[in-house]
Design an enzyme around this catalytic site. Structure first.
Site, PDB file in Angstrom:
ATOM      1  N   THR A 290       0.830  -1.250  -0.002  1.00 42.73           N
ATOM      2  CA  THR A 290      -0.017  -0.035  -0.127  1.00 42.73           C
ATOM      3  C   THR A 290       0.787   1.353   0.193  1.00 42.73           C
ATOM      4  OG1 THR A 290      -1.704   1.232   1.163  1.00 42.73           O
ATOM      5  CG2 THR A 290      -0.124   0.002   2.679  1.00 42.73           C
TER       6      THR A 290
ATOM      7  N   HIS B 297       2.517 -11.428  14.199  1.00 40.38           N
ATOM      8  CA  HIS B 297       3.441 -11.990  15.147  1.00 40.38           C
ATOM      9  C   HIS B 297       3.088 -13.135  15.628  1.00 40.38           C
ATOM     10  CE1 HIS B 297       6.817 -11.933  17.616  1.00 40.38           C
ATOM     11  NE2 HIS B 297       6.606 -10.916  18.467  1.00 40.38           N
TER      12      HIS B 297
END
Length: 431
Positions: free
Chosen positions: A349, A402
């Protein structure tokens, strides 16, 4: 006579919202004429006439939520003579509603259905309320804990819609009516409007796509253990390549040499080195994808969309630039297909086109990585212990999940992207 039905729109789409009717009762249509536009979670779809004839009735209004396979109007044979839009209700209605267009009739008839069927029992659809409610209405009722049998339908056919559920929450309930001291309940009403009394405000209904974007972004934040790591790239080498090669590239390939092809190639090179960022979580398994379908976030009028460049690792710089240009044009023209949007293994993006200097992009679930580009800004950089130079610098950000990507791996991934961008020739080997 032929029914106008909501067509199949893909496995994951079960309903949509009528954004616009292009016809009204009495209009003549030919096969293939566009009758209505339907807004879905992902794309807008046109509903076309399957037979020639005259529009007899429009059973749903603009803004209504309709399910796949639902009949929203009828086409009869004829050459365009005006026909009544609601044949069943017209005799019972006074002269005023008869002059209304068919598309507006569902909104103009709240009181009419109560008199012909059963005058004293307005919530007649309660006998099978769940079956006669739209999917969106059933979902909203579950979320708010509302019994569908207690909801009064405005629709002349007795079908409970989302607007009925929303209106139900603002009406006084039947048990509350007998209670004489109704005045104490009144102060609770001002909690609904956020604007202060007497001050200008405009209430807008969120589009279906905006609602979907909001839902998915919140889900991504609630589901993934999302972190962001940052770095900066010296864009001197890329700007030099573009300056020297831009005109020849344009003449040869009929497309401009932008930044996205460089970043796409750099991301692919880094994904090959750190494949867990090209994966997704499925239950207790990790699905590591060995192909590179790169999503490119595009800002369109209806909201952000992420069309996908398929097998980007097999494409040249020119092919990547052409595909991105075509997808961006389709996004802004609202002509993207479901295939353009489905899938994707990693997303890029670029907030820099709007002037963003630094941001933390949100994951495009179920992907586990997204790279954010930002504005190129000239600023002083230390070249060595004694020299400073003004260099075109860009901050880049990597948001990652994560749960499967460790911090050290994410940092190394972003460093690899940085190194590849600062040495564009390496992209021919690594990208």
């Amino acid at each position: 006579m032929s029914d106008i039905k909501v067509p199949e729109m893909g496995e994951s789409i079960v309903e949509g919202t009528i954004s616009k009717w292009h016809v009204k009762a009495g209009d003549s249509v030919n096969v293939g004429d566009v009758l209505a536009e339907l807004e879905t979670d992902k794309v807008n779809i046109e509903i076309s006439a399957e037979q020639a004839g005259t529009i007899e009735s429009l059973l749903r209004a603009e803004g209504d939520t309709v399910a796949v396979g639902e009949t929203i109007g009828t086409i009869g044979s004829g050459s365009g003579a005006v026909a009544p839009s609601q044949p069943a209700a017209a005799p019972a209605a006074p002269a005023a509603p008869a002059s209304q267009p068919a598309a507006e009739q569902p909104e103009m008839k709240p009181a009419v259905p109560a008199s012909p069927p059963v005058a004293a029992s307005a919530p007649a659809p309660a006998s099978d309320a769940s079956a006669s409610a739209t999917p969106a209405a059933r979902k909203l009722a579950r979320e708010r804990g509302i019994d569908l049998s207690q909801v009064q339908a405005v629709d002349p056919l007795g079908r409970i819609r989302q607007s009925d559920i929303e209106a139900h929450g603002t009406r006084p309930t039947a048990p509350a009516a007998p209670a004489a001291p109704a005045a104490p309940a009144q102060p609770a009403a001002p909690a609904q409007p956020a604007a202060e009394a007497g001050k200008p405000a405009e209430r807008r209904k969120m589009s279906r796509r905006r609602l979907t974007i909001a839902k998915r972004l919140v889900e991504a934040q609630h589901t993934a253990a999302m972190l962001t790591t940052f770095n900066e790239v010296d864009m001197t080498a890329i700007l030099d390549v573009r300056k020297r090669r831009k005109q020849a590239f344009q003449e040869k390939h009929d497309v401009g040499l932008g930044f996205m092809s460089f970043f796409t190639k750099a991301v692919i090179g880094a994904l090959k080195a750190y494949p867990l960022l090209n994966a997704e979580i499925q239950g207790e398994d990790i699905l590591v994808k060995q192909y590179y379908d790169i999503g490119i976030a595009v800002s369109a009028k209806e909201g952000l969309v992420v069309p996908v460049v398929r097998d980007a690792d097999r494409l040249s710089f020119a092919q990547i630039e052409k595909q991105i240009g075509e997808l961006a044009s389709k996004a802004r023209a609202n002509t993207l297909s479901l295939n353009d949007l489905q899938g994707g293994t990693f997303t890029i993006t670029n907030g820099g086109v709007f002037g963003s200097l630094l941001s933390t992009p949100i994951l495009n679930a179920p992907q586990v990585g997204i790279l954010g580009m930002h504005k190129i800004q000239v600023r002083p950089v230390a070249i060595n212990d004694t020299e400073m130079e003004n260099r075109p610098m860009m901050y880049i950000a990597l948001s990652y999940d994560h749960r499967i990507v460790d911090g050290a791996e994410a940092v190394r991934f972003l460093v690899t992207v940085k190194q590849l961008l600062e040495d564009p020739e390496s992209l021919l080997l690594e990208g």
